[in-house]
Write a protein that holds these residues in place. Structure first.
Motif, PDB file in Angstrom:
ATOM      1  N   HIS A   1      -5.375   1.475  -5.745  1.00 40.55           N
ATOM      2  CA  HIS A   1      -3.806   1.772  -5.880  1.00 40.55           C
ATOM      3  C   HIS A   1      -3.489   1.662  -7.269  1.00 40.55           C
ATOM      4  CE1 HIS A   1      -2.367   2.451  -1.657  1.00 40.55           C
ATOM      5  NE2 HIS A   1      -3.674   1.960  -1.191  1.00 40.55           N
TER       6      HIS A   1
ATOM      7  N   ASP B   1       0.715  -1.340  -0.143  1.00 44.94           N
ATOM      8  CA  ASP B   1       0.049   0.047   0.045  1.00 44.94           C
ATOM      9  C   ASP B   1       0.886   1.271   0.058  1.00 44.94           C
ATOM     10  OD1 ASP B   1       1.204   0.068   2.613  1.00 44.94           O
ATOM     11  OD2 ASP B   1      -1.045   0.334   3.583  1.00 44.94           O
TER      12      ASP B   1
ATOM     13  N   VAL C   1       0.910   4.094  -5.472  1.00 44.72           N
ATOM     14  CA  VAL C   1      -0.209   4.239  -6.352  1.00 44.72           C
ATOM     15  C   VAL C   1       0.179   4.223  -7.613  1.00 44.72           C
ATOM     16  CG1 VAL C   1      -2.369   5.841  -7.026  1.00 44.72           C
ATOM     17  CG2 VAL C   1      -1.747   5.402  -4.688  1.00 44.72           C
TER      18      VAL C   1
END
Length: 308
Positions: free
Chosen positions: A109, A74, A77
């Motif tokens: 993402h 995470d 992006v």
């Protein structure tokens, strides 16, 4: 044709659809690339620049068969800033790559903005692109692309930290959420008439009704009056809203005041190297570009004096 599913979720949450601030993540870097145009090898060389530079963790990693997979958790992006298809030899391969990364990354993402060649799938009767991949899509595939818009997999724009990402951009200010809502409205209307007798008339009406998102301008669609998927970089003034765009070919990423153009793959097709990505954080914007010997060169860009 570009399902763009969001991991285990059927739809991208609205906040995550529209910008990085809507993600449940701690200031992920934004990596962007535009105008892949079916050139799978060049897409791979661009996306692997991060892992080949000593200062950056990889965005993707290759498996034993050479396929790229999401490797950034995470913490990143990826914005694919329009025009996945046409021109190159492996449109299906590029779509498969982007869809795989969208499935493997956390929801929201991997973001894909509407390029004029995705536009050409939806509004095929308004352009003569029968010889290209986009012009050969079936009605079922056109509906599928409308559904990708509805789910938030394909958007008109995406808000970064200091810049808004859109395939071609706009002269006047806009909010990504507003344009994305309008794109959804248009896609829902179009889906209902795809393949029906009123299909072509609906295409013409929607392009006129949603001009900022879908509009064609003068000069083969790219001039005055063009929407966010069509406007040529030469018509974006330096004092426009801060934007990162593709669409107009460049030899290397170019900054003009508040606006940066990242469309470099086609211009470097006959060269060794030149494939590049942009990397945005809250504090910086840099490019990572392939050199002729396969290395990676880093360049810095100015942040806008005022942010959106």
């Amino acid at each position: 044709m570009i399902e763009l599913s969001a991991g285990d979720s059927d739809a991208v949450p609205t906040d995550a659809r529209d910008g990085v601030d809507g993600l449940d993540a701690d200031a992920p870097r934004i990596v962007s690339v535009s105008d892949l145009h079916g050139y799978l090898g060049d897409a791979r060389r661009a996306l692997t620049t991060l892992g080949d530079h000593p200062d950056y963790d990889p965005l993707v990693e290759a498996d034993d068969e050479g396929r790229l997979h999401w490797a950034a958790g995470d913490e990143s992006v990826l914005v694919v800033n329009g025009d996945l298809v046409d021109r190159g030899p492996d449109n299906e391969g590029v779509i498969e790559l982007v869809e795989r990364l969208a499935r493997e990354a956390p929801p929201g993402h991997v973001r894909v903005t509407l390029g004029n060649h995705e536009w050409g799938v939806l509004f095929r009767d308004l352009v003569n692109w029968e010889a290209w991949f986009s012009g050969q899509r079936t009605d079922a595939e056109r509906r599928q692309l409308c559904e990708a818009v509805e789910r938030g997999g394909l958007v008109a724009a995406y808000e970064g930290y200091n810049f808004t990402y859109a395939h071609a951009g706009l002269v006047t200010d806009y909010e990504a959420a507003d344009l994305n809502d309008r794109l959804v409205d248009a896609a829902l209307e179009l889906r209902e008439t795809v393949g029906a007798s009123e299909d072509a008339d609906t295409q013409r009406r929607l392009v006129d009704d949603y001009r900022r998102v879908l509009g064609l301008g003068r000069q083969s669609g790219r001039g005055f009056g063009a929407g966010v998927a069509w406007l040529d970089f030469q018509f974006l003034p330096g004092n426009a809203q801060p934007q990162i765009v593709g669409h107009t070919r460049q030899d290397e990423p170019v900054q003009k005041g508040n606006v940066v153009c990242e469309n470099v793959i086609r211009a470097n097709r006959s060269a060794d190297g030149g494939q590049a990505v942009l990397v945005e954080t809250p504090e910086s914007l840099v490019s990572l570009a392939r050199t002729g010997d396969g290395g990676v060169e880093r360049a810095e860009f100015d942040l806008p004096e005022t942010t959106h």
